[in-house]
Write a protein that holds these residues in place. Structure first.
Motif, PDB file in Angstrom:
ATOM      1  N   GLY A  97     -36.624   6.651  20.136  1.00  0.00           N
ATOM      2  CA  GLY A  97     -36.211   5.301  20.510  1.00  0.00           C
ATOM      3  C   GLY A  97     -35.920   5.170  21.992  1.00  0.00           C
ATOM      4  N   GLU A  98     -36.550   4.165  22.608  1.00  0.00           N
ATOM      5  CA  GLU A  98     -36.285   3.822  24.002  1.00  0.00           C
ATOM      6  C   GLU A  98     -35.167   2.780  24.011  1.00  0.00           C
ATOM      7  N   PRO A  99     -34.506   2.581  25.180  1.00  0.00           N
ATOM      8  CA  PRO A  99     -33.516   1.507  25.259  1.00  0.00           C
ATOM      9  C   PRO A  99     -34.115   0.182  24.768  1.00  0.00           C
ATOM     10  N   GLY A 100     -33.403  -0.461  23.856  1.00  0.00           N
ATOM     11  CA  GLY A 100     -33.881  -1.713  23.282  1.00  0.00           C
ATOM     12  C   GLY A 100     -34.464  -1.543  21.898  1.00  0.00           C
ATOM     13  N   ASP A 101     -34.853  -0.312  21.544  1.00  0.00           N
ATOM     14  CA  ASP A 101     -35.428  -0.054  20.220  1.00  0.00           C
ATOM     15  C   ASP A 101     -34.321   0.009  19.159  1.00  0.00           C
ATOM     16  N   THR A 102     -34.666  -0.494  17.979  1.00  0.00           N
ATOM     17  CA  THR A 102     -33.721  -0.458  16.874  1.00  0.00           C
ATOM     18  C   THR A 102     -34.032   0.716  15.954  1.00  0.00           C
ATOM     19  N   ILE A 103     -33.004   1.431  15.567  1.00  0.00           N
ATOM     20  CA  ILE A 103     -33.164   2.564  14.662  1.00  0.00           C
ATOM     21  C   ILE A 103     -32.324   2.314  13.419  1.00  0.00           C
ATOM     22  N   ASN A 104     -32.919   2.556  12.246  1.00  0.00           N
ATOM     23  CA  ASN A 104     -32.184   2.384  11.000  1.00  0.00           C
ATOM     24  C   ASN A 104     -31.330   3.616  10.719  1.00  0.00           C
ATOM     25  N   VAL A 105     -30.184   3.374  10.111  1.00  0.00           N
ATOM     26  CA  VAL A 105     -29.337   4.490   9.680  1.00  0.00           C
ATOM     27  C   VAL A 105     -30.165   5.394   8.774  1.00  0.00           C
ATOM     28  N   PRO A 153     -30.542  12.518  11.897  1.00  0.00           N
ATOM     29  CA  PRO A 153     -30.786  11.083  11.768  1.00  0.00           C
ATOM     30  C   PRO A 153     -29.632  10.275  12.380  1.00  0.00           C
ATOM     31  N   LEU A 154     -29.866   8.992  12.573  1.00  0.00           N
ATOM     32  CA  LEU A 154     -28.777   8.113  12.983  1.00  0.00           C
ATOM     33  C   LEU A 154     -27.736   8.111  11.868  1.00  0.00           C
ATOM     34  N   PRO A 155     -26.488   8.500  12.195  1.00  0.00           N
ATOM     35  CA  PRO A 155     -25.473   8.594  11.141  1.00  0.00           C
ATOM     36  C   PRO A 155     -25.035   7.220  10.649  1.00  0.00           C
ATOM     37  N   ASP A 156     -24.430   7.203   9.477  1.00  0.00           N
ATOM     38  CA  ASP A 156     -23.814   5.989   8.949  1.00  0.00           C
ATOM     39  C   ASP A 156     -22.645   5.631   9.856  1.00  0.00           C
ATOM     40  N   ILE A 182     -26.368  -1.162   9.113  1.00  0.00           N
ATOM     41  CA  ILE A 182     -27.558  -0.468   8.637  1.00  0.00           C
ATOM     42  C   ILE A 182     -28.483  -0.044   9.775  1.00  0.00           C
ATOM     43  N   GLU A 183     -28.197  -0.502  10.990  1.00  0.00           N
ATOM     44  CA  GLU A 183     -29.068  -0.151  12.107  1.00  0.00           C
ATOM     45  C   GLU A 183     -28.289  -0.212  13.416  1.00  0.00           C
TER      46      GLU A 183
END
Lengths: 109, 276
Positions: free
Chosen positions: A62-70, A7-10, A16-17
């Motif tokens: 996620g593509e460039p520009g997409d936001t991913i939550n931690v 996952p996207l790490p902290d 948070i994102e």
């Protein structure tokens, strides 16, 4: 072979994102641990995240520009079965090789 | 003032063997060698590829004070003098001080023919465009980042900016949003000398950018973020360069004017452009 998802790490500082700016690896790439993997941008700065794992990239999220939550999936690796399950090393449980004895030096006052 | 200004040049040599031409880096407005090229990984990337890097600090930026600032007669040089200063600083840093025949456009010394590849970002791209046109022999290939075909600095109302600053009121803004954004940028870095930067803007306004007047004859790579509002007019530069020496464009997805600089795709494209 087994798949490991990261996952996207902290990223600290209460973030948070993060927004994906540029993937530096692609599906099918063989990557080394600590190799720069993706550049993301937070409200504080943009930074390159190193790969936490050696293996073959199966999926990126996620593509460039997409936001991913931690905590949401960022990347999936394919790794040999015997390396899946544990990331990093666990200290071995064996007797210490060297002992250090602490003693007060009573002469020194 | 007609003297060629002295610019601080920073030289970064690769650790291993040197391959290819040195790369000259020209930073943007309110930035510096350190901010535009070192912290963003450009110097390391080029060095790693075997390229020697020479980067200049423009007057009023980084380690280059405005000419005359030591005796209170500080004055910012106009763009044509900036370009002459960039050439001079780069040649001196690269050990070609003896080949400085003159500083005027068109002056040429064969020893420095095709000496450098050049990357300029934003205002530095504007200067690089003119540098390549003024000194066609010096510049081998050109890469422009976040470049505008217009002149955001020339439209900047300096007296208004001074009034806004003097008010001391942080809620005061300039009427023109682009100018206001530039003023914010100038104040963003604590070490920036805002008054010197306003003088730089005034001097730039004295020689507005008319890209069609002097078009580089070298192959040009133009790179910008897809969300870079300043670079919306970049395709006009591409068209001018395409019919001159050839041009290519690279648009970086999701990038803005401020975060396109760190892009590896940008660095890689520049290196490939220089090596082709």
């Amino acid at each position: 072979m087994a798949e490991i998802s990261f996952p996207l790490p902290d990223l600290g500082e209460g973030l948070i994102e993060a927004t994906v700016l540029e993937w530096l690896v692609a599906e099918g790439d063989q990557v080394e641990r600590n190799q720069p993997m993706v550049e993301v941008e937070t409200t504080k700065s943009s930074l390159e995240l190193p790969s936490p794992q050696a293996g073959t990239v199966v999926r990126t999220h996620g593509e460039p520009g997409d936001t991913i939550n931690v905590g949401d999936p960022l990347i999936v690796f394919e790794v040999p079965d015997d390396t899946a399950g544990i990331v990093g090393t666990v200290p071995k449980d064996e007797a210490p090789k060297r002992r250090v004895r602490l003693s007060a030096n009573l002469d020194d006052d | 003032m007609t003297d060629v200004p002295h610019l601080t040049a920073h030289l970064f040599a690769p650790e291993g063997a040197e391959t290819g031409r040195p790369v000259l880096l020209i930073h943007g407005f309110a930035s510096s060698t350190e901010l535009n090229w070192v912290t963003t990984g450009w110097v390391k990337y080029m060095n790693y590829a075997g390229r020697r890097v020479v980067a200049v600090d423009l007057p009023g930026h980084g380690q280059t004070p405005l000419p005359g600032s030591d005796d209170g007669s500080a004055e910012a040089p106009v763009p044509s003098l900036l370009r002459a200063g960039i050439r001079q600083a780069a040649l001196e840093a690269l050990g070609h001080a003896g080949d400085l025949a003159g500083a005027g456009p068109g002056d040429r010394t064969e020893a420095t023919d095709g000496l450098v590849d050049v990357v300029g970002y934003s205002f530095g791209a504007r200067l690089a465009w003119g540098l390549a046109a003024d000194y066609p022999e010096l510049v081998h290939r050109l890469c422009l980042g976040g470049a505008a075909a217009t002149d955001p600095l020339a439209d900047f109302d300096v007296p208004e900016a001074r009034a806004v600053l003097a008010s001391g009121d942080e809620t005061e803004h300039m009427t023109d949003p682009m100018s206001d954004a530039l003023l914010q940028m100038a104040q963003l870095v604590p070490s920036n000398d805002v008054d010197a930067l306003l003088q730089v803007i005034e001097a730039v306004g004295a020689e507005p950018f008319v890209p069609g007047e002097s078009v580089p004859q070298q192959p040009v790579l133009l790179v910008a973020g897809q969300r870079d509002e300043l670079a919306e007019t970049m395709p006009r530069l591409t068209e001018l360069a395409r019919v001159a020496g050839g041009a290519e464009e690279l648009w970086l997805p999701a990038r803005t004017h401020s975060n396109a600089v760190t892009s590896r795709a940008f660095k890689q494209a520049a290196l490939e452009h220089f090596a082709s």
